[in-house]
Design a protein around this motif. Structure first.
Motif, short mmCIF file in Angstrom:
data_model
loop_
_atom_site.label_atom_id
_atom_site.label_comp_id
_atom_site.label_asym_id
_atom_site.label_seq_id
_atom_site.Cartn_x
_atom_site.Cartn_y
_atom_site.Cartn_z
N VAL A 290 9.30 -34.20 -21.48
CA VAL A 290 9.27 -32.77 -21.77
C VAL A 290 8.69 -32.01 -20.58
O VAL A 290 9.21 -30.95 -20.19
CB VAL A 290 8.45 -32.49 -23.04
CG1 VAL A 290 8.18 -31.00 -23.20
CG2 VAL A 290 9.17 -33.03 -24.27
N GLY A 291 7.62 -32.54 -19.97
CA GLY A 291 7.05 -31.90 -18.80
C GLY A 291 8.06 -31.73 -17.68
O GLY A 291 8.10 -30.69 -17.01
N LYS A 292 8.90 -32.73 -17.48
CA LYS A 292 9.95 -32.67 -16.47
C LYS A 292 10.91 -31.53 -16.78
O LYS A 292 11.32 -30.76 -15.89
CB LYS A 292 10.71 -34.00 -16.43
CG LYS A 292 11.99 -34.00 -15.60
CD LYS A 292 12.67 -35.36 -15.66
CE LYS A 292 14.00 -35.38 -14.92
NZ LYS A 292 15.03 -34.58 -15.64
N LYS A 293 11.29 -31.39 -18.04
CA LYS A 293 12.24 -30.34 -18.41
C LYS A 293 11.63 -28.95 -18.21
O LYS A 293 12.34 -28.00 -17.84
CB LYS A 293 12.67 -30.53 -19.86
CG LYS A 293 13.50 -31.79 -20.09
CD LYS A 293 13.86 -31.99 -21.55
CE LYS A 293 14.69 -33.24 -21.74
NZ LYS A 293 15.02 -33.49 -23.17
N ILE A 294 10.33 -28.84 -18.42
CA ILE A 294 9.68 -27.54 -18.25
C ILE A 294 9.70 -27.12 -16.78
O ILE A 294 10.02 -25.96 -16.47
CB ILE A 294 8.22 -27.60 -18.76
CG1 ILE A 294 8.20 -27.80 -20.28
CG2 ILE A 294 7.47 -26.32 -18.38
CD1 ILE A 294 8.81 -26.69 -21.08
N VAL A 295 9.38 -28.02 -15.87
CA VAL A 295 9.34 -27.63 -14.44
C VAL A 295 10.73 -27.39 -13.88
O VAL A 295 10.87 -26.80 -12.81
CB VAL A 295 8.58 -28.67 -13.59
CG1 VAL A 295 7.17 -28.88 -14.11
CG2 VAL A 295 9.33 -30.00 -13.53
N GLU A 296 11.75 -27.85 -14.60
CA GLU A 296 13.12 -27.61 -14.16
C GLU A 296 13.68 -26.30 -14.74
O GLU A 296 14.85 -25.97 -14.51
CB GLU A 296 14.02 -28.78 -14.57
CG GLU A 296 13.74 -30.06 -13.79
CD GLU A 296 14.59 -31.24 -14.23
OE1 GLU A 296 14.74 -32.17 -13.45
OE2 GLU A 296 15.09 -31.20 -15.38
N SER A 297 12.85 -25.56 -15.48
CA SER A 297 13.26 -24.28 -16.05
C SER A 297 12.42 -23.17 -15.44
O SER A 297 11.38 -23.42 -14.83
CB SER A 297 13.12 -24.29 -17.57
OG SER A 297 11.77 -24.49 -17.96
N SER A 298 12.85 -21.94 -15.62
CA SER A 298 12.18 -20.79 -15.03
C SER A 298 11.54 -19.93 -16.12
O SER A 298 12.23 -19.18 -16.82
CB SER A 298 13.18 -19.95 -14.23
OG SER A 298 12.55 -18.80 -13.70
N GLY A 299 10.24 -20.07 -16.29
CA GLY A 299 9.53 -19.26 -17.25
C GLY A 299 9.62 -19.79 -18.67
O GLY A 299 10.45 -20.63 -19.01
N VAL A 300 8.76 -19.24 -19.53
CA VAL A 300 8.65 -19.77 -20.89
C VAL A 300 9.85 -19.39 -21.76
O VAL A 300 10.22 -20.14 -22.67
CB VAL A 300 7.32 -19.31 -21.53
CG1 VAL A 300 7.36 -17.83 -21.90
CG2 VAL A 300 7.00 -20.14 -22.76
#
Length: 311
Positions: A290-300
């Protein structure tokens, strides 16, 4: 939707002015640890099973409630008379970051970056929820995550939630840095899992390497915490339990877009996995993904949209 949520997240909803480590445009975006933790949990739990408890200042320009409802996340958000806190988030090339308030009412001089620490902490406290901000029936949720808040809020919320279910806690650097292991445990006794980042416990580490972090993670676990998870950035996380300490490697991002909120999302995902019955090791392995997916997205906002599409 009359049933109680399975996981309730207490935290802050702010505005982030993110400044990248390398030359490029900074961006203003909706942020706050409550939203990123909810996004992480939403990768694991279905619609209607997550509740967010927070407070929003009068100058918030984003429609937070509508965004959460669109992601299938329930909310108990109170309005406070304070202006919404805006934080500069400044990244270094090694992935570390610094944050400071941008609000002129908190800065000592509008032309300088120095700020009034007491005013800053007071603002954080004003936007930090208590258990009293939560619908009374949600106390039966069974799982609770306390995202970073000022100590008085963590202390009061932890006391109110003791014995009510699985409680994870991510400490705030504003009170944890400088404390001994004994003091950390005495202040936070009663949590089901203690989830600091390496930056928050670096003052305890004699050798600034992985072995030093493993030693401190072991000592934190031996102090009495039932579980200890230490987030170690792009190395992954350390999981301490009765079988010792295990390093769960990070899932490296193929395209690093924005590292903001990855730690909060990890905590939300880990807690969601644990209340579903996963072991600490299983939960940590899923949470680093999940952490990986978060850093691959822009903003919450994008992170929440992605979480809904992948549940």
């Amino acid at each position: 939707m009359n049933e109680n949520p399975r996981l309730v997240i207490f935290g802050q909803i702010l505005i982030d002015d993110v400044v990248p480590a390398y030359p490029g445009l900074w961006s203003r975006q909706l942020g706050g640890n409550a939203l990123y933790a909810a996004a992480g949990a939403r990768f694991v739990l279905s619609a209607g099973t997550i509740g967010v408890v927070s407070r929003i200042g009068r100058t918030m320009p984003f429609d937070v409630c509508n965004m959460l409802e669109g992601a299938g996340i329930r909310h108990a958000i109170s309005s406070v008379d304070n202006e919404t806190l805006i934080e500069w988030i400044l990244y270094e090339e090694d992935g570390s970051r610094y944050s400071m308030p941008r609000n002129r009412s908190i800065r000592k001089n509008s032309s300088e970056v120095n700020f009034n620490r007491e005013a800053y902490l007071s603002q954080l406290e004003a936007q930090s929820p208590t258990v009293n901000d939560m619908p009374p029936a949600w106390i039966n949720a069974g799982g609770f995550h306390l995202a970073p808040q000022v100590y008085l809020r963590h202390q009061a919320n932890l006391a109110a939630l003791k014995g009510k279910g699985f409680v994870s806690l991510d400490p705030s650097p504003h009170y944890i840095r400088g404390l001994s292991i004994a003091d950390i445990y005495s202040r936070l006794e009663g949590v089901s899992v203690f989830m600091p980042s390496e930056q928050e416990i670096n003052h305890l580490v004699r050798s600034n390497d992985l072995e030093g972090l493993i030693t401190i993670t072991t000592r934190l676990y031996n102090s009495g915490f039932p579980e200890v998870i230490v987030k170690v950035g792009d190395k992954g996380c350390l999981v301490a339990g009765q079988d010792g300490v295990e390093l769960i490697p990070a899932e490296l991002a193929s395209n690093l877009v924005d590292p903001t909120g990855a730690g909060d999302a990890f905590c939300g995902a880990y807690t969601a996995c644990r209340i579903q019955g996963d072991s600490p090791i299983e939960a940590a392995r899923k949470a680093v993904v999940v952490g990986k997916k978060i850093v691959e997205s822009s903003g919450v906002e994008e992170a929440l949209e992605l979480s809904v599409s992948t549940v």
